[in-house]
Design a protein around this motif. Structure first.
Motif, PDB file in Angstrom:
ATOM      1  N   GLN A   1       4.151   4.503   7.623  1.00 21.59           N
ATOM      2  CA  GLN A   1       4.034   5.768   5.918  1.00 21.59           C
ATOM      3  C   GLN A   1       5.714   4.933   5.526  1.00 21.59           C
ATOM      4  OE1 GLN A   1       5.355   7.390   9.714  1.00 21.59           O
ATOM      5  NE2 GLN A   1       6.758   8.995   8.712  1.00 21.59           N
ATOM      6  N   ALA A   2       6.081   5.376   4.546  1.00 21.91           N
ATOM      7  CA  ALA A   2       7.110   5.675   3.438  1.00 21.91           C
ATOM      8  C   ALA A   2       7.594   6.424   2.905  1.00 21.91           C
ATOM      9  CB  ALA A   2       6.634   4.599   2.788  1.00 21.91           C
ATOM     10  N   ASN A   3       9.075   7.259   2.660  1.00 19.72           N
ATOM     11  CA  ASN A   3       9.241   7.654   1.877  1.00 19.72           C
ATOM     12  C   ASN A   3      10.687   7.071   0.874  1.00 19.72           C
ATOM     13  OD1 ASN A   3       9.355  10.435   2.564  1.00 19.72           O
ATOM     14  ND2 ASN A   3       9.702  10.014   4.732  1.00 19.72           N
ATOM     15  N   GLN A   4      10.461   7.187  -0.306  1.00 15.86           N
ATOM     16  CA  GLN A   4      11.257   6.519  -1.409  1.00 15.86           C
ATOM     17  C   GLN A   4      11.811   7.245  -2.699  1.00 15.86           C
ATOM     18  OE1 GLN A   4       9.593   3.793  -5.273  1.00 15.86           O
ATOM     19  NE2 GLN A   4       7.340   4.504  -3.398  1.00 15.86           N
ATOM     20  N   PHE A   5      13.126   7.182  -3.010  1.00 17.67           N
ATOM     21  CA  PHE A   5      13.569   7.511  -3.722  1.00 17.67           C
ATOM     22  C   PHE A   5      13.994   6.442  -5.585  1.00 17.67           C
ATOM     23  CE2 PHE A   5      17.871   9.342  -5.662  1.00 17.67           C
ATOM     24  CZ  PHE A   5      17.414  10.372  -5.915  1.00 17.67           C
ATOM     25  N   ALA A   6      12.653   7.398  -6.684  1.00 14.61           N
ATOM     26  CA  ALA A   6      12.159   6.635  -8.233  1.00 14.61           C
ATOM     27  C   ALA A   6      13.062   7.429  -9.025  1.00 14.61           C
ATOM     28  CB  ALA A   6      11.423   6.566  -7.912  1.00 14.61           C
ATOM     29  N   ALA A   7      13.546   6.412  -9.850  1.00 10.53           N
ATOM     30  CA  ALA A   7      13.727   6.996 -11.284  1.00 10.53           C
ATOM     31  C   ALA A   7      12.720   7.530 -12.122  1.00 10.53           C
ATOM     32  CB  ALA A   7      15.102   6.024 -11.658  1.00 10.53           C
ATOM     33  N   VAL A   8      12.531   8.872 -12.819  1.00 10.52           N
ATOM     34  CA  VAL A   8      11.691   8.605 -13.666  1.00 10.52           C
ATOM     35  C   VAL A   8      11.948   9.367 -14.964  1.00 10.52           C
ATOM     36  CG1 VAL A   8      11.960  11.088 -12.748  1.00 10.52           C
ATOM     37  CG2 VAL A   8       9.586  10.199 -13.301  1.00 10.52           C
TER      38      VAL A   8
ATOM     39  N   ASP B   1      11.325  11.667  -5.361  1.00  9.00           N
ATOM     40  CA  ASP B   1      10.974  11.535  -4.281  1.00  9.00           C
ATOM     41  C   ASP B   1       9.842  11.179  -4.250  1.00  9.00           C
ATOM     42  OD1 ASP B   1       9.522  13.957  -2.131  1.00  9.00           O
ATOM     43  OD2 ASP B   1      11.129  14.619  -3.688  1.00  9.00           O
ATOM     44  N   GLU B   2       9.078  10.552  -3.514  1.00  6.95           N
ATOM     45  CA  GLU B   2       7.684   9.962  -2.880  1.00  6.95           C
ATOM     46  C   GLU B   2       7.619  10.210  -1.630  1.00  6.95           C
ATOM     47  OE1 GLU B   2       5.336   8.151  -6.157  1.00  6.95           O
ATOM     48  OE2 GLU B   2       7.514   7.551  -6.032  1.00  6.95           O
ATOM     49  N   ALA B   3       6.598  10.865  -1.039  1.00  7.68           N
ATOM     50  CA  ALA B   3       6.259   9.965   0.780  1.00  7.68           C
ATOM     51  C   ALA B   3       4.621  10.092   0.698  1.00  7.68           C
ATOM     52  CB  ALA B   3       6.290  11.529   1.797  1.00  7.68           C
TER      53      ALA B   3
ATOM     54  N   ALA C   1       0.717  -1.008  -0.343  1.00  6.44           N
ATOM     55  CA  ALA C   1       0.355  -0.148  -0.102  1.00  6.44           C
ATOM     56  C   ALA C   1       0.744   1.686   0.001  1.00  6.44           C
ATOM     57  CB  ALA C   1      -0.823  -0.118   1.476  1.00  6.44           C
ATOM     58  N   LEU C   2       2.145   1.338   0.994  1.00  6.75           N
ATOM     59  CA  LEU C   2       2.807   2.328   0.476  1.00  6.75           C
ATOM     60  C   LEU C   2       3.722   2.599  -0.823  1.00  6.75           C
ATOM     61  CD1 LEU C   2       4.371   1.481   4.334  1.00  6.75           C
ATOM     62  CD2 LEU C   2       2.474   3.523   3.756  1.00  6.75           C
TER      63      LEU C   2
END
Length: 267
Positions: free
Chosen positions: A255-262, A240-242, A190-191
């Motif tokens: 809760q989560a934080n992630q670093f993603a390519a786009v 970034d995505e929170a 879900a996160l």
């Protein structure tokens, strides 16, 4: 349709060694979902812990594994009265694919002592837009949307008609399609919701997770979870995505934080 528990099952084959069969249903396009892969590691780590619940995980994704057989190695780091800390690695064909530091603890469904979290204002679940395995505007199929029911607030679906609002926020209702209730492991899915915020920013396409850290706050109440996903900055084809998840009782459960390519559109 298999259940989440079946899809994340592991079998112990040695001291800290497990085998898994990665399920193609839990994919975005042809790539396995990041939250799902962390859940497989969490499932194996729990086998070496006296503490029952995942409470924190921080994972990196050096290589995307394919659906099918994989190996998980779990290393015990230390334990105290309230927590166990472990390291886990998922490998395929001898190559590392996902690596994570994991903390196990004991969660409750108690109310917070103090909180500043407020659930986003959005339409009721039945009034939001259900996205299927091939959502409008997508250039590839998303099998995970057939096992996770995602209903998106209509105010953040303009991108599907070629009119993204570019606010950097998407709100969804989510439930497991097999009827299972959310638990600390499945909340990792879900996160890491689909679609990513990059769609709402006008950058459709795969947004692979490079690093993701998640915190599970309490045991979720039965029913859907409400998830808000926000981005703060997109630079050099990285974003970034929170993510924050509220259960049916209105309490923050994870809760989560992630670093993603786009892939940012030219111009």
């Amino acid at each position: 349709m298999g259940s989440f528990k079946e899809a994340t099952a592991v079998e112990k084959v040695g001291d800290g060694e497990f085998k898994a069969d990665l399920d193609a249903q839990w994919s975005v396009g042809t790539k396995l979902h990041g939250g799902y892969l962390l859940a497989v590691l969490g499932r194996a780590a729990a086998e070496l812990s006296e503490h029952p619940h995942l409470t924190a995980i921080s994972g990196s994704f050096p290589m995307a594994p394919d659906p099918g057989p994989a190996t998980v190695h779990v290393e015990f780091l230390q334990a105290s009265r309230t927590l166990t800390q472990l390291r886990a690695r998922l490998s395929q064909n001898g190559k590392p694919c996902v690596e994570a530091l994991i903390t196990q603890g004991t969660l409750t469904d108690n109310d917070p002592w103090w909180t500043n979290f407020q659930a986003p204002e959005m339409l009721a679940e039945q009034d939001c837009v259900r996205f299927a395995g091939k959502p409008p505007g997508a250039t590839f199929e998303v099998p995970i949307l057939d096992v996770v029911e995602a209903r998106i607030d209509p105010s953040t679906t303009g991108w599907a008609m070629g009119e993204p609002t570019r606010t950097g926020s998407i709100s969804t209702w989510q439930r497991l399609a097999d009827g299972s209730d959310w638990d600390p492991l499945s909340l990792l899915v879900a996160l890491d919701p689909v679609p990513p915020v990059s769609f709402e920013l006008g950058a459709p396409g795969w947004a692979p997770t490079l690093q993701m850290s998640a915190y599970i706050r309490r045991l979720p109440a039965p029913g859907s979870v409400q998830v808000q996903l926000n981005a703060s900055d997109v630079t050099n084809n990285r974003m970034d995505e929170a993510a924050f998840a509220w259960d049916s009782s209105g309490r923050v459960v994870a809760q989560a934080n992630q670093f993603a390519a786009v892939r940012v559109p030219r111009g």
